[in-house]
Write a protein that holds these residues in place. Sequence first.
Motif, PDB file in Angstrom:
ATOM      1  N   TYR A 103      -1.381 -34.324 -29.357  1.00 41.86           N
ATOM      2  CA  TYR A 103      -2.324 -35.439 -29.313  1.00 41.86           C
ATOM      3  C   TYR A 103      -2.653 -35.967 -30.712  1.00 41.86           C
ATOM      4  CZ  TYR A 103      -3.009 -34.192 -24.417  1.00 41.86           C
ATOM      5  OH  TYR A 103      -2.804 -33.934 -23.084  1.00 41.86           O
ATOM      6  N   LYS A 104      -2.723 -35.071 -31.678  1.00 44.42           N
ATOM      7  CA  LYS A 104      -3.085 -35.500 -33.032  1.00 44.42           C
ATOM      8  C   LYS A 104      -1.981 -36.323 -33.691  1.00 44.42           C
ATOM      9  CE  LYS A 104      -1.425 -31.410 -35.521  1.00 44.42           C
ATOM     10  NZ  LYS A 104      -1.794 -30.339 -36.468  1.00 44.42           N
ATOM     11  N   ASN A 105      -0.756 -36.194 -33.185  1.00 42.56           N
ATOM     12  CA  ASN A 105       0.366 -36.928 -33.771  1.00 42.56           C
ATOM     13  C   ASN A 105       0.739 -38.176 -32.981  1.00 42.56           C
ATOM     14  OD1 ASN A 105       0.694 -35.122 -35.912  1.00 42.56           O
ATOM     15  ND2 ASN A 105       2.047 -33.793 -34.729  1.00 42.56           N
ATOM     16  N   LEU A 106      -0.054 -38.500 -31.976  1.00 42.81           N
ATOM     17  CA  LEU A 106       0.191 -39.738 -31.246  1.00 42.81           C
ATOM     18  C   LEU A 106      -0.146 -40.944 -32.125  1.00 42.81           C
ATOM     19  CD1 LEU A 106      -1.302 -38.902 -27.721  1.00 42.81           C
ATOM     20  CD2 LEU A 106       1.110 -39.264 -28.264  1.00 42.81           C
ATOM     21  N   ALA A 164       3.999 -46.739 -26.840  1.00 42.95           N
ATOM     22  CA  ALA A 164       4.481 -45.455 -27.346  1.00 42.95           C
ATOM     23  C   ALA A 164       3.564 -44.320 -26.896  1.00 42.95           C
ATOM     24  CB  ALA A 164       4.583 -45.481 -28.866  1.00 42.95           C
ATOM     25  N   VAL A 165       2.256 -44.562 -26.918  1.00 40.09           N
ATOM     26  CA  VAL A 165       1.300 -43.548 -26.477  1.00 40.09           C
ATOM     27  C   VAL A 165       1.480 -43.270 -24.988  1.00 40.09           C
ATOM     28  CG1 VAL A 165      -1.144 -43.027 -26.153  1.00 40.09           C
ATOM     29  CG2 VAL A 165      -0.373 -44.097 -28.277  1.00 40.09           C
ATOM     30  N   TRP A 166       1.597 -44.326 -24.203  1.00 38.68           N
ATOM     31  CA  TRP A 166       1.754 -44.170 -22.756  1.00 38.68           C
ATOM     32  C   TRP A 166       3.016 -43.382 -22.425  1.00 38.68           C
ATOM     33  CZ3 TRP A 166      -0.569 -44.082 -18.329  1.00 38.68           C
ATOM     34  CH2 TRP A 166       0.145 -44.258 -17.155  1.00 38.68           C
ATOM     35  N   ARG A 167       4.120 -43.733 -23.069  1.00 38.39           N
ATOM     36  CA  ARG A 167       5.379 -43.035 -22.809  1.00 38.39           C
ATOM     37  C   ARG A 167       5.297 -41.572 -23.230  1.00 38.39           C
ATOM     38  NH1 ARG A 167       9.827 -47.553 -24.857  1.00 38.39           N
ATOM     39  NH2 ARG A 167       9.711 -48.902 -23.010  1.00 38.39           N
ATOM     40  N   SER A 168       4.627 -41.300 -24.336  1.00 42.66           N
ATOM     41  CA  SER A 168       4.489 -39.914 -24.795  1.00 42.66           C
ATOM     42  C   SER A 168       3.689 -39.087 -23.805  1.00 42.66           C
ATOM     43  CB  SER A 168       3.815 -39.884 -26.177  1.00 42.66           C
ATOM     44  OG  SER A 168       4.622 -40.508 -27.160  1.00 42.66           O
ATOM     45  N   LEU A 169       2.635 -39.666 -23.251  1.00 36.92           N
ATOM     46  CA  LEU A 169       1.813 -38.955 -22.278  1.00 36.92           C
ATOM     47  C   LEU A 169       2.581 -38.721 -20.974  1.00 36.92           C
ATOM     48  CD1 LEU A 169      -1.640 -40.722 -22.825  1.00 36.92           C
ATOM     49  CD2 LEU A 169      -0.910 -38.473 -23.664  1.00 36.92           C
ATOM     50  N   ILE A 170       3.358 -39.701 -20.557  1.00 34.50           N
ATOM     51  CA  ILE A 170       4.180 -39.544 -19.351  1.00 34.50           C
ATOM     52  C   ILE A 170       5.206 -38.434 -19.556  1.00 34.50           C
ATOM     53  CG2 ILE A 170       5.943 -40.653 -17.927  1.00 34.50           C
ATOM     54  CD1 ILE A 170       3.127 -41.517 -17.250  1.00 34.50           C
ATOM     55  N   ARG A 171       5.823 -38.411 -20.722  1.00 35.61           N
ATOM     56  CA  ARG A 171       6.821 -37.376 -21.013  1.00 35.61           C
ATOM     57  C   ARG A 171       6.176 -35.993 -21.074  1.00 35.61           C
ATOM     58  NH1 ARG A 171       9.337 -41.354 -25.520  1.00 35.61           N
ATOM     59  NH2 ARG A 171      10.681 -42.570 -24.109  1.00 35.61           N
ATOM     60  N   ARG A 172       4.939 -35.937 -21.554  1.00 30.17           N
ATOM     61  CA  ARG A 172       4.227 -34.662 -21.572  1.00 30.17           C
ATOM     62  C   ARG A 172       4.005 -34.153 -20.144  1.00 30.17           C
ATOM     63  NH1 ARG A 172       0.575 -31.585 -24.509  1.00 30.17           N
ATOM     64  NH2 ARG A 172       1.049 -32.791 -26.385  1.00 30.17           N
ATOM     65  N   LEU A 173       3.578 -35.038 -19.253  1.00 30.48           N
ATOM     66  CA  LEU A 173       3.370 -34.658 -17.859  1.00 30.48           C
ATOM     67  C   LEU A 173       4.677 -34.275 -17.187  1.00 30.48           C
ATOM     68  CD1 LEU A 173       0.779 -37.356 -16.717  1.00 30.48           C
ATOM     69  CD2 LEU A 173       0.351 -34.922 -17.143  1.00 30.48           C
TER      70      LEU A 173
END
Length: 277
Positions: free
Chosen positions: A57-60, A69-78
Amino acid sequence: MLRLRPLANSRLGVRSFTSARSALNEAKKSSNANPQQQVFDPRFIGLTRDIYIPVSYKNLPNPLTSPRAVWRSLIRRLYTLGMNTVQVALMRYQTGMKPQFLLWKNRAIERYVAINKAFAAGDIKPVEKEVSVWVEKALKARVGSIPKGVKLDWKLVKFNEKPKLVAFRPIMLPGRPVEYAQAVYKFNTQQELINVNLKTDKVKKIDRNVTDYVGFVIDLDTDKVILAGSVFENSPEDRIPKPEDIDQSMIFKDMKLNGDIYRAPAQPALKEPSSSN
């Protein structure tokens, strides 16, 4: 113990299957024993580029300037969390075993500490069997580069947060039951390194916070844990690798590279400025 036939063609196990198959071939080449007497050595299993480590989260990036980019990163995390859950279920189905996550994590921490201490002491022989062949080679090279007039001491001061399992998958070996699994843990630690110059008796003490993503191979029968290498957190731009994207020719290069657990992360390539007309 219940052993079911591995689902070698399952899409869920393709990544670990392809990497492990190459490791098995390498182990066979390195053995001079009769083929019927050959025993697979899990120390040949390293870490490859198909391991995805979600962006912390700190590197988003800033959600105001880079919302996509934030949305895609969160989706990939899930998605990664879901895939880890599926891989655990697959392992339980394949073996009939209950995962010993707490035991494996504790043993992974023990290996991590022992190997760092051995490296600082300049003698990795006591821990050679606790690391992959790729880590062993890298450690020997690193130890050889330490100046003779320097003595090091290393200590784990504390964990800044609880060690976290970030990637898990059973290892599919062709023609064999599921005997091994691969796990990557996030170790966010405070460490102390003491550097003693034996010529001048000058002591340099360094306290630093270190976040490592360390991979281990787990023997599911004995619960033995082997440190296989380390990886780095993916960037927000990175996609989750697909099985068909795996380059077989790069597997051994990846294992060798990731076996160097003291390497610095690769710097992102700088984009050339576009010329204006």
